[in-house]
Motif scaffolding. Sequence first.
Motif, short mmCIF file in Angstrom:
data_model
loop_
_atom_site.label_atom_id
_atom_site.label_comp_id
_atom_site.label_asym_id
_atom_site.label_seq_id
_atom_site.Cartn_x
_atom_site.Cartn_y
_atom_site.Cartn_z
N LEU A 235 0.81 -1.22 0.00
CA LEU A 235 0.00 0.00 0.00
C LEU A 235 0.85 1.27 0.00
O LEU A 235 0.30 2.38 -0.02
N GLY A 236 2.17 1.11 0.04
CA GLY A 236 3.04 2.29 0.04
C GLY A 236 3.05 3.02 1.35
O GLY A 236 3.28 4.24 1.37
N GLU A 237 2.83 2.32 2.46
CA GLU A 237 2.82 2.94 3.79
C GLU A 237 3.89 2.29 4.65
O GLU A 237 3.60 1.51 5.56
N THR A 238 5.13 2.59 4.36
CA THR A 238 6.24 1.99 5.10
C THR A 238 6.85 3.02 6.05
O THR A 238 6.78 4.22 5.82
N GLY A 239 7.41 2.50 7.14
CA GLY A 239 8.02 3.37 8.15
C GLY A 239 8.84 2.53 9.11
O GLY A 239 9.25 1.41 8.81
N LEU A 240 9.08 3.07 10.29
CA LEU A 240 9.88 2.38 11.29
C LEU A 240 9.23 1.09 11.77
O LEU A 240 9.92 0.14 12.15
N VAL A 241 7.90 1.04 11.73
CA VAL A 241 7.21 -0.17 12.18
C VAL A 241 7.56 -1.34 11.26
O VAL A 241 7.74 -2.47 11.72
N GLN A 242 7.66 -1.08 9.96
CA GLN A 242 8.04 -2.14 9.03
C GLN A 242 9.49 -2.59 9.26
O GLN A 242 9.82 -3.76 9.09
N LEU A 243 10.35 -1.68 9.71
CA LEU A 243 11.71 -2.06 10.06
C LEU A 243 11.69 -3.02 11.25
O LEU A 243 12.46 -4.00 11.29
N LEU A 244 10.81 -2.77 12.21
CA LEU A 244 10.67 -3.68 13.35
C LEU A 244 10.17 -5.05 12.88
O LEU A 244 10.60 -6.09 13.41
N ASP A 245 9.28 -5.06 11.89
CA ASP A 245 8.82 -6.33 11.32
C ASP A 245 9.98 -7.12 10.74
O ASP A 245 10.10 -8.33 10.95
N VAL A 246 10.86 -6.43 10.00
CA VAL A 246 12.02 -7.08 9.39
C VAL A 246 12.94 -7.64 10.47
O VAL A 246 13.41 -8.78 10.38
N LEU A 247 13.21 -6.86 11.52
CA LEU A 247 14.08 -7.32 12.60
C LEU A 247 13.46 -8.51 13.33
O LEU A 247 14.18 -9.45 13.72
N TYR A 248 12.16 -8.49 13.50
CA TYR A 248 11.44 -9.61 14.13
C TYR A 248 11.66 -10.89 13.32
O TYR A 248 12.00 -11.95 13.87
N LEU A 249 11.48 -10.80 12.00
CA LEU A 249 11.62 -11.98 11.14
C LEU A 249 13.07 -12.44 11.06
O LEU A 249 13.33 -13.65 11.01
N LEU A 250 14.02 -11.51 11.05
CA LEU A 250 15.43 -11.89 11.04
C LEU A 250 15.80 -12.62 12.32
O LEU A 250 16.54 -13.62 12.29
N ALA A 251 15.30 -12.13 13.45
CA ALA A 251 15.56 -12.81 14.73
C ALA A 251 14.96 -14.20 14.74
O ALA A 251 15.57 -15.17 15.21
N MET A 252 13.77 -14.32 14.20
CA MET A 252 13.10 -15.62 14.09
C MET A 252 13.90 -16.58 13.22
O MET A 252 14.05 -17.77 13.54
N LEU A 253 14.46 -16.08 12.13
CA LEU A 253 15.28 -16.89 11.23
C LEU A 253 16.54 -17.37 11.92
O LEU A 253 16.87 -18.57 11.88
N VAL A 254 17.26 -16.46 12.57
CA VAL A 254 18.53 -16.80 13.20
C VAL A 254 18.33 -17.80 14.34
O VAL A 254 19.02 -18.82 14.43
N VAL A 255 17.36 -17.53 15.20
CA VAL A 255 17.10 -18.42 16.34
C VAL A 255 16.62 -19.79 15.85
O VAL A 255 17.09 -20.83 16.33
#
Length: 270
Positions: A235-255
């Motif tokens: 929808l073209g509505e990206t911000g810091l919250v989407q960065l938190l989503d990325v960090l959440y998924l990266l942490a999930m991947l690594v763990v």
Amino acid sequence: MLSLMLPRRLTALDAMARRSAAVAGRNVATLRPAYWLVMLGGLLEPVFYLFSIGVGVGALVGEIPLPGGRVIDYAEFVAPAMLASSAMSGALSETTFNFFGKMKFMRLYEGMLATPVRPIEIALGELSWAMLRGGVYSAAFLVIMTAMDLTTPLRALVALPASVLIGFAFGALGMTISTLIRGWQDFDMIGAGMFVLFLFSGTFIPATAYPAVLRWIVEVTPLYRSVHLIRGISLGETGLVQLLDVLYLLAMLVVGLFVAGRRMERLLCR
């Protein structure tokens, strides 16, 4: 000293990558024609949901307001959620049912360990193979979304790597689960868990529609974070919250990958 250690580490990483690629290549080499029917079914499922609920029910719902006050068509709201859900289900299907069968019944990985391949490299190879399948699903679905004018081509290009990240994260989770379950009957619980996530992750209605306590629970689930990320990009509505989503998924991947690798060492090297 550092100049001597760096080439050694790079060489070790290169060897690790080649052995992981060999595991993924083994899966490609053993593909059977019937497997393409399975892949077709995995692709068509989110498309059917999009047309039946996003378009069909959407004709009754009309427009839906977002938390920020923006109003969009219901199909635009549902389509990104179908993409995220498809990335989740495709990755989990490959890294639970198929992975469990290879490890516990076919004993395939025990033969691999007779070579220089290590358990963590098997995990990386299987995860890469799962993402080849998931990437095909995501790319095809994004083409459909773009053709239906539910997103723009540029946003679709950004959403593709995001959906691949979702698949990697859920794939790592799936491999961890596969090392913990006891038998085929436990797959009923996995299917039930996937269905609950599918229904209650902001897939069909905004999380703000839930009572406060349930909303907090929903918003910390991995599929909600995935849907939130893809929906923001679409929808073209990206911000810091989407960065938190990325960090959440990266942490999930690594763990998930770390736990899966350690568990495989205990199960296969004992």
